[in-house]
Design a protein around this motif. Structure first.
Motif, PDB file in Angstrom:
ATOM      1  N   UNK A 144      -9.657  45.934  51.654  1.00 16.23           N
ATOM      2  CA  UNK A 144     -10.651  44.944  50.783  1.00 16.23           C
ATOM      3  C   UNK A 144     -10.013  44.503  49.183  1.00 16.23           C
ATOM      4  N   UNK A 145      -9.450  45.803  49.063  1.00 15.46           N
ATOM      5  CA  UNK A 145      -8.356  46.483  47.961  1.00 15.46           C
ATOM      6  C   UNK A 145      -8.099  45.322  47.057  1.00 15.46           C
ATOM      7  N   UNK A 146      -6.583  44.881  47.737  1.00 13.01           N
ATOM      8  CA  UNK A 146      -5.733  43.747  47.323  1.00 13.01           C
ATOM      9  C   UNK A 146      -5.441  43.079  48.325  1.00 13.01           C
ATOM     10  N   UNK A 147      -4.425  42.484  48.022  1.00 12.91           N
ATOM     11  CA  UNK A 147      -3.902  41.940  49.181  1.00 12.91           C
ATOM     12  C   UNK A 147      -2.306  42.467  49.417  1.00 12.91           C
ATOM     13  N   UNK A 148      -2.097  42.758  50.367  1.00 15.68           N
ATOM     14  CA  UNK A 148      -0.401  43.201  50.689  1.00 15.68           C
ATOM     15  C   UNK A 148      -0.716  44.713  51.201  1.00 15.68           C
ATOM     16  N   UNK A 174       3.900  43.745  58.600  1.00 18.05           N
ATOM     17  CA  UNK A 174       4.830  42.429  58.162  1.00 18.05           C
ATOM     18  C   UNK A 174       4.107  41.819  56.933  1.00 18.05           C
ATOM     19  N   UNK A 175       4.685  40.732  56.158  1.00 18.21           N
ATOM     20  CA  UNK A 175       3.583  39.938  55.785  1.00 18.21           C
ATOM     21  C   UNK A 175       3.906  38.447  55.667  1.00 18.21           C
ATOM     22  N   UNK A 176       2.454  37.457  54.874  1.00 20.20           N
ATOM     23  CA  UNK A 176       2.891  35.660  55.737  1.00 20.20           C
ATOM     24  C   UNK A 176       4.128  35.006  55.294  1.00 20.20           C
ATOM     25  N   UNK A 220       7.956  45.943  57.625  1.00 21.96           N
ATOM     26  CA  UNK A 220       8.634  47.803  57.003  1.00 21.96           C
ATOM     27  C   UNK A 220       7.589  48.657  57.836  1.00 21.96           C
ATOM     28  N   UNK A 221       7.931  49.699  57.844  1.00 20.71           N
ATOM     29  CA  UNK A 221       7.591  50.542  58.823  1.00 20.71           C
ATOM     30  C   UNK A 221       7.740  52.045  58.470  1.00 20.71           C
ATOM     31  N   UNK A 222       6.155  52.688  58.319  1.00 18.73           N
ATOM     32  CA  UNK A 222       5.920  53.848  57.034  1.00 18.73           C
ATOM     33  C   UNK A 222       5.296  55.069  58.165  1.00 18.73           C
ATOM     34  N   UNK A 223       5.961  56.888  57.868  1.00 20.69           N
ATOM     35  CA  UNK A 223       5.364  57.593  57.787  1.00 20.69           C
ATOM     36  C   UNK A 223       3.803  57.587  57.767  1.00 20.69           C
ATOM     37  N   UNK A 224       2.913  57.590  59.126  1.00 27.93           N
ATOM     38  CA  UNK A 224       1.856  58.360  58.600  1.00 27.93           C
ATOM     39  C   UNK A 224       1.459  59.607  58.099  1.00 27.93           C
ATOM     40  N   UNK A 240       1.424  48.072  51.344  1.00 29.61           N
ATOM     41  CA  UNK A 240       2.907  47.413  51.694  1.00 29.61           C
ATOM     42  C   UNK A 240       3.771  45.936  51.667  1.00 29.61           C
ATOM     43  N   UNK A 241       3.300  45.608  51.083  1.00 34.52           N
ATOM     44  CA  UNK A 241       3.839  44.411  51.009  1.00 34.52           C
ATOM     45  C   UNK A 241       2.898  44.042  49.552  1.00 34.52           C
ATOM     46  N   UNK A 242       4.420  42.927  49.085  1.00 39.12           N
ATOM     47  CA  UNK A 242       3.032  41.799  47.474  1.00 39.12           C
ATOM     48  C   UNK A 242       2.264  41.086  48.057  1.00 39.12           C
ATOM     49  N   UNK A 243       2.343  39.817  49.088  1.00 46.11           N
ATOM     50  CA  UNK A 243       1.648  39.433  50.121  1.00 46.11           C
ATOM     51  C   UNK A 243       1.323  39.873  50.857  1.00 46.11           C
ATOM     52  N   UNK A 244      -0.030  39.000  51.184  1.00 46.26           N
ATOM     53  CA  UNK A 244      -1.008  39.127  52.542  1.00 46.26           C
ATOM     54  C   UNK A 244      -0.510  39.620  53.964  1.00 46.26           C
ATOM     55  N   UNK A 245      -0.775  40.580  53.818  1.00 44.11           N
ATOM     56  CA  UNK A 245      -0.791  41.084  55.107  1.00 44.11           C
ATOM     57  C   UNK A 245      -0.890  40.085  56.288  1.00 44.11           C
ATOM     58  N   UNK A 246       0.540  40.020  57.714  1.00 44.77           N
ATOM     59  CA  UNK A 246      -0.196  39.581  58.704  1.00 44.77           C
ATOM     60  C   UNK A 246      -0.135  39.847  59.637  1.00 44.77           C
ATOM     61  N   UNK A 247       0.449  41.020  60.196  1.00 43.65           N
ATOM     62  CA  UNK A 247       0.554  41.811  61.234  1.00 43.65           C
ATOM     63  C   UNK A 247       0.961  43.609  61.251  1.00 43.65           C
ATOM     64  N   UNK A 248      -0.011  44.056  62.384  1.00 44.68           N
ATOM     65  CA  UNK A 248      -0.070  45.263  62.079  1.00 44.68           C
ATOM     66  C   UNK A 248       0.289  46.234  63.221  1.00 44.68           C
TER      67      UNK A 248
END
Length: 309
Positions: A112-116, A160-162, A168-172, A140-148
């Motif tokens: 909820x803090x910020x898009x991306x 993935x962003x919109x 992008x892949x991240x280690x938890x 994760x991204x500068x634009x809005x998140x499209x899939x996790x």
């Protein structure tokens, strides 16, 4: 149940318990309810009501997760008591992902803090109660998140962003920087589906371009299993000095396959095999090889058409 038009159906492993939400033009069940159905008894055993429509639902052995426009509700499946309510960035597509680990629920969703940004919560759910670990935030991204998408083990997350050009892949365990950037293409698209193979060697992506991309992520799998990760954790605790894991893979897909519909989902069902299901009710079985690419092996029509995916 045959008279209903469920837009969302989630089955609990190989059990008789299903969760679904009514939808369509003439829904038999309200879109703002999660219906818990026991197929052995052939009846509704419980219902969860909300103030707005449910966009997505997931069910595990220990919990039920319902996603609304800007909230996620987590319930204990045994008692139906609320475990937590999470506030999200406006989420009309119900984007989120959960892990499949026993007694541990890892859930990732648009922060909820910020898009991306993606937020990750970790719950330990046992008969003795629920414990929640500290939240993680991924830029994760500068634009809005499209899939996790989380892998089954809850060790890696894909985002993935919109725009849909880079995944992008991240280690938890070390989520400050991506460990891989998978290049889907140069054209902006809507990503429909991201999925890890069970062995974390391969990764799949679908989009509204109709093209399925398959990536080799075996180097990331080696990183997950590398004992140096545990050694780095010990060094961080003992010496308070962080050792960076300097792996940043920029990988193009080794295989592509195009389907006629713009909405499709995929799953890994055998060694080097993918099955694709489209919104038009078609399925395609595809074999792949990291050197040879993808090849269609079988196609057909499902017994039901116009699958809502």
């Amino acid at each position: 149940l045959h008279d209903a038009l469920p837009i969302l159906v989630e089955m609990l492993n190989i059990s008789n318990i299903l969760a679904f939400v009514g939808g369509g033009d003439y829904p038999k069940f309200s879109p703002n309810k999660i219906i818990i159905w026991d197929d052995h008894q052939g009846k509704i055993v419980s219902q969860l009501r909300f103030n707005s429509d449910v966009i997505k639902v997931k069910i595990r052995k220990d919990s039920i997760i319902g996603v609304l426009y800007d909230k996620i509700y987590i319930f204990n499946i045994s008692t139906l008591e609320t475990i937590d309510v999470l506030e999200t960035y406006p989420n009309p597509n119900g984007i989120f992902s959960i892990s499949n680990m026993d007694n541990e629920l890892l859930i990732a969703y648009p922060s909820k803090q910020m898009k991306g940004r993606v937020q990750i919560e970790n719950y330990s759910i046992t008969i003795h109660g629920v414990e929640k670990s500290e939240s993680k935030i991924i830029n994760a991204h500068e634009s809005q998140i499209a899939y996790i998408s989380l892998n089954n083990q809850g060790t890696v997350i894909a985002t993935a962003s919109d725009r849909g050009t880079i995944i992008r892949l991240f280690l938890i365990s070390k989520s400050d920087q991506p460990i891989a950037a998978l290049r889907r293409g140069k054209k902006n698209v809507k990503v429909n589906w991201l999925v890890f193979s069970p062995d974390n060697e391969t990764f799949g992506c679908t989009s509204d371009s109709g093209t399925i991309h398959v990536f080799n992520i075996s180097e990331i799998n080696k990183l997950i299993n590398d004992k140096k990760i545990e050694e780095d954790k010990k060094d961080l605790k003992n010496n308070k000095k962080e050792k960076n894991i300097k792996i940043n893979i920029k990988e193009k897909s080794f295989g592509q396959f195009r389907v006629p519909e713009i909405h499709s989902i995929i799953g890994f069902y055998q060694t080097q095999r993918i099955i694709t299901v489209t919104s038009g009710g078609k399925y395609y079985k595809i074999s792949y090889d990291t050197k040879e690419g993808c090849a269609k092996k079988e196609e057909g029509t499902l017994e039901i058409s116009n699958v809502n995916i």
